[in-house]
Design an enzyme around this catalytic site. Structure first.
Site, short mmCIF file in Angstrom:
data_model
loop_
_atom_site.label_atom_id
_atom_site.label_comp_id
_atom_site.label_asym_id
_atom_site.label_seq_id
_atom_site.Cartn_x
_atom_site.Cartn_y
_atom_site.Cartn_z
N CYS A 1 -26.86 -68.53 26.81
CA CYS A 1 -26.85 -68.53 28.27
C CYS A 1 -27.00 -69.96 28.75
CB CYS A 1 -28.00 -67.65 28.78
SG CYS A 1 -28.15 -67.74 30.58
N HIS B 1 -30.55 -62.88 20.09
CA HIS B 1 -29.88 -64.16 19.79
C HIS B 1 -30.50 -64.70 18.50
CE1 HIS B 1 -27.34 -64.96 23.40
NE2 HIS B 1 -28.08 -63.97 23.87
N ASN C 1 -25.47 -65.08 19.87
CA ASN C 1 -25.96 -63.73 19.52
C ASN C 1 -25.88 -63.58 18.00
OD1 ASN C 1 -24.40 -63.33 22.30
ND2 ASN C 1 -25.97 -61.76 22.15
N HIS D 1 -30.88 -56.89 22.10
CA HIS D 1 -29.89 -57.97 22.24
C HIS D 1 -30.54 -59.23 21.66
CE1 HIS D 1 -26.84 -60.10 24.99
NE2 HIS D 1 -27.72 -61.08 24.78
N ARG E 1 -18.05 -61.95 26.58
CA ARG E 1 -18.89 -62.27 27.75
C ARG E 1 -19.99 -63.27 27.40
NH1 ARG E 1 -24.03 -62.58 29.13
NH2 ARG E 1 -24.48 -60.64 28.03
N ASP E 2 -21.00 -62.83 26.66
CA ASP E 2 -22.09 -63.74 26.28
C ASP E 2 -21.50 -64.89 25.46
OD1 ASP E 2 -24.50 -64.86 25.22
OD2 ASP E 2 -25.50 -62.93 25.46
P1 HMG Z 1 -26.78 -68.20 44.85
O1 HMG Z 1 -26.17 -69.56 44.98
O2 HMG Z 1 -28.22 -68.06 45.05
O3 HMG Z 1 -26.06 -67.08 45.72
O4 HMG Z 1 -26.37 -67.63 43.40
P2 HMG Z 1 -25.40 -67.02 47.11
O5 HMG Z 1 -25.39 -65.59 47.50
O6 HMG Z 1 -26.05 -68.03 48.05
O7 HMG Z 1 -23.89 -67.47 46.83
C1 HMG Z 1 -23.50 -68.80 46.59
C2 HMG Z 1 -21.98 -68.84 46.53
O8 HMG Z 1 -21.51 -68.03 45.46
C3 HMG Z 1 -21.32 -68.27 47.77
O9 HMG Z 1 -20.07 -68.92 47.90
C4 HMG Z 1 -21.08 -66.83 47.40
O10 HMG Z 1 -20.03 -66.25 48.12
C5 HMG Z 1 -20.69 -66.97 45.94
P3 HMG Z 1 -19.86 -70.17 48.93
O11 HMG Z 1 -20.22 -69.60 50.26
O12 HMG Z 1 -20.83 -71.25 48.48
O13 HMG Z 1 -18.44 -70.54 48.73
N1 HMG Z 1 -21.00 -65.75 45.17
C6 HMG Z 1 -20.11 -65.12 44.39
N2 HMG Z 1 -18.82 -65.36 44.12
C7 HMG Z 1 -18.20 -64.50 43.28
N3 HMG Z 1 -18.83 -63.46 42.69
C8 HMG Z 1 -20.11 -63.21 42.94
C9 HMG Z 1 -20.81 -64.06 43.83
N4 HMG Z 1 -22.07 -64.09 44.27
C10 HMG Z 1 -22.17 -65.12 45.09
N5 HMG Z 1 -20.73 -62.20 42.34
C11 HMG Z 1 -25.94 -65.80 41.89
C12 HMG Z 1 -26.86 -66.37 42.96
C13 HMG Z 1 -26.65 -64.59 41.30
C14 HMG Z 1 -24.65 -65.39 42.56
C15 HMG Z 1 -25.67 -66.90 40.83
O14 HMG Z 1 -26.86 -67.51 40.44
C16 HMG Z 1 -24.98 -66.34 39.61
O15 HMG Z 1 -23.84 -65.90 39.67
N6 HMG Z 1 -25.67 -66.37 38.44
C17 HMG Z 1 -25.13 -65.84 37.19
C18 HMG Z 1 -25.67 -66.64 36.03
C19 HMG Z 1 -25.13 -66.07 34.74
O16 HMG Z 1 -24.06 -65.49 34.70
N7 HMG Z 1 -25.89 -66.26 33.65
C20 HMG Z 1 -25.49 -65.77 32.34
C21 HMG Z 1 -25.57 -64.31 32.22
S1 HMG Z 1 -27.21 -63.70 31.88
C22 HMG Z 1 -27.34 -63.81 30.16
O17 HMG Z 1 -26.51 -64.41 29.53
C23 HMG Z 1 -28.45 -63.08 29.46
C24 HMG Z 1 -27.95 -61.82 28.74
O18 HMG Z 1 -26.98 -62.15 27.77
C25 HMG Z 1 -29.09 -61.09 28.03
C26 HMG Z 1 -29.97 -62.03 27.17
O19 HMG Z 1 -29.45 -62.82 26.36
O20 HMG Z 1 -31.19 -61.89 27.31
C27 HMG Z 1 -27.33 -60.83 29.72
MG MG Z 2 -27.45 -62.98 25.80
#
Ligand code: HMG
Ligand code: MG
Length: 307
Positions: free
Chosen positions: A240, A209, A249, A207, A15-16
């Site tokens: 990310c 990195h 990580n 967690h 995932r990450d």
């Molecule tokens: P948005 O654009 O504000 O949301 O995104 P929205 O509700 O307006 O949706 C936009 C479009 O996305 C729409 O489609 C929705 O249907 C679709 P359209 O009408 O344009 O065709 N949509 C989805 N489609 C599938 N699955 C869904 C979904 N949600 C909306 N779940 C949103 C907001 C949160 C959705 C977006 O910003 C997002 O998905 N962000 C994820 C970013 C991400 O994955 N980052 C990496 C993970 S975090 C990380 O790595 C840190 C961690 O490792 C810990 C650490 O290191 O500290 C965990």
């Molecule tokens: Mg992370």
């Protein structure tokens, strides 16, 4: 304090790790990678993300991956979920463990999930409520706990505040993230007792990195406070895309090498993790950063050359 005798590793490679890879990896290769990780003794393997495919195109095949992997009994496969839409997708793929994710930095939260921290907590309250009703296990991430990529100040009190709210809404476990690998052990020493006043020890993970090479030192500092759940990624993959400058990580092989050398058990076979790392290295367009992985590979090469 005496160190924990056993540590639980939560594997992040699929995932990450893969979310930060530019070259598109096939669904079959992702499945093979996770199936190899499932053979290592790991009990927790974060499998994929049901986020917007526009946000993370690499993991757009989350449902296909999740349904195709061989679920080994005794291994849990949590998936990242940002909202109710992601929750519905995860559930129809058969997920029984999810992770919601917010942060201590407003700037990062806005960039990562387009919400304020409060908005994210409101969104996750609905997700967690649905999950609890379905008997689904929930992890809550607090990212940027040691510093933000956008320069805004993050304090231990801010991390504790978000953690408390995630626990109150029903998260089973919290993972406190050094998203951009800026933390140092003295920060771990300051934050951990404050966290432990609100988060039970058996529900607290870190967690780290390894962007600046401090991840193992931070992990060791956390061990000294009794923390025994740690996230790591085979080969040291990760980062990310919404956290500029974030790299991998801490490598699972690095963590295993250190812990096993200290007599701390994990139940995970480093040689088998290395086999999974080798497989994914063959697919990726770059080398892996885990030092222990590199050292084991180099030792093998020397042995072959001397044979
Ligand atoms: P948005 O654009 O504000 O949301 O995104 P929205 O509700 O307006 O949706 C936009 C479009 O996305 C729409 O489609 C929705 O249907 C679709 P359209 O009408 O344009 O065709 N949509 C989805 N489609 C599938 N699955 C869904 C979904 N949600 C909306 N779940 C949103 C907001 C949160 C959705 C977006 O910003 C997002 O998905 N962000 C994820 C970013 C991400 O994955 N980052 C990496 C993970 S975090 C990380 O790595 C840190 C961690 O490792 C810990 C650490 O290191 O500290 C965990
Ligand atoms: Mg992370």
């Amino acid at each position: 304090m005496t160190l924990p005798k056993t540590v639980t590793i939560v594997e992040m490679g699929a995932r990450d790790g893969l979310q930060n890879e530019h070259a598109l990896i096939s669904t079959a290769d992702k499945v093979r990678y996770i199936d190899l990780l499932s053979q290592t003794g790991l009990r927790w393997i974060e499998a994929t993300s049901f986020v917007s495919p526009k946000a993370i195109p690499q993991l757009a095949d989350a449902a296909e991956v999740f349904t195709a992997i061989r679920k080994v009994p005794g291994v849990r496969y949590p998936v990242l979920v940002p909202n109710l839409k992601g929750y519905a997708r995860a559930r129809s793929a058969g997920a029984d463990a999810i992770a919601v994710f917010t942060a201590a930095s407003e700037h990062f939260t806005k960039r990562n999930i387009n919400m304020t921290i409060d908005e994210s907590l409101a969104t996750f309250r609905d997700v967690v409520q649905a999950a609890k009703g379905d008997g689904v296990w929930v992890r809550g991430y607090v990212s940027t706990a040691f510093g933000s990529p956008f320069g805004d100040v993050v304090t231990p009190a801010m991390v504790v505040d978000v953690s408390r709210k995630l626990l109150e809404m029903g998260c089973d476990e919290l993972s406190i993230g050094d998203t951009i690998g800026v933390g140092v052990p003295s920060q771990v020493d300051e934050l951990t007792p404050a966290l432990l006043r609100v988060v039970p020890l058996d529900r607290l993970a870190y967690h780290f990195h390894d962007t600046r090479g401090t991840a193992l030192a931070n992990l060791y500092a956390a061990l000294q406070h009794g923390v025994y759940i740690f996230d790591s990624s085979a080969g040291g993959l990760g980062g990310c895309p919404y956290a500029p400058g974030a790299t991998g990580n801490v490598g699972t092989e690095d963590v295993l090498y250190m812990l096993h050398g200290m007599g701390i058990q994990t139940g995970v076979d480093i040689a088998k993790v290395r086999a999974a790392s080798r497989f994914i290295r063959g697919i990726l367009d770059h080398e892996l950063t885990s030092k222990a992985f590199q050292a084991l590979e180099a030792a093998d090469l020397r042995r072959t050359a001397n044979a």
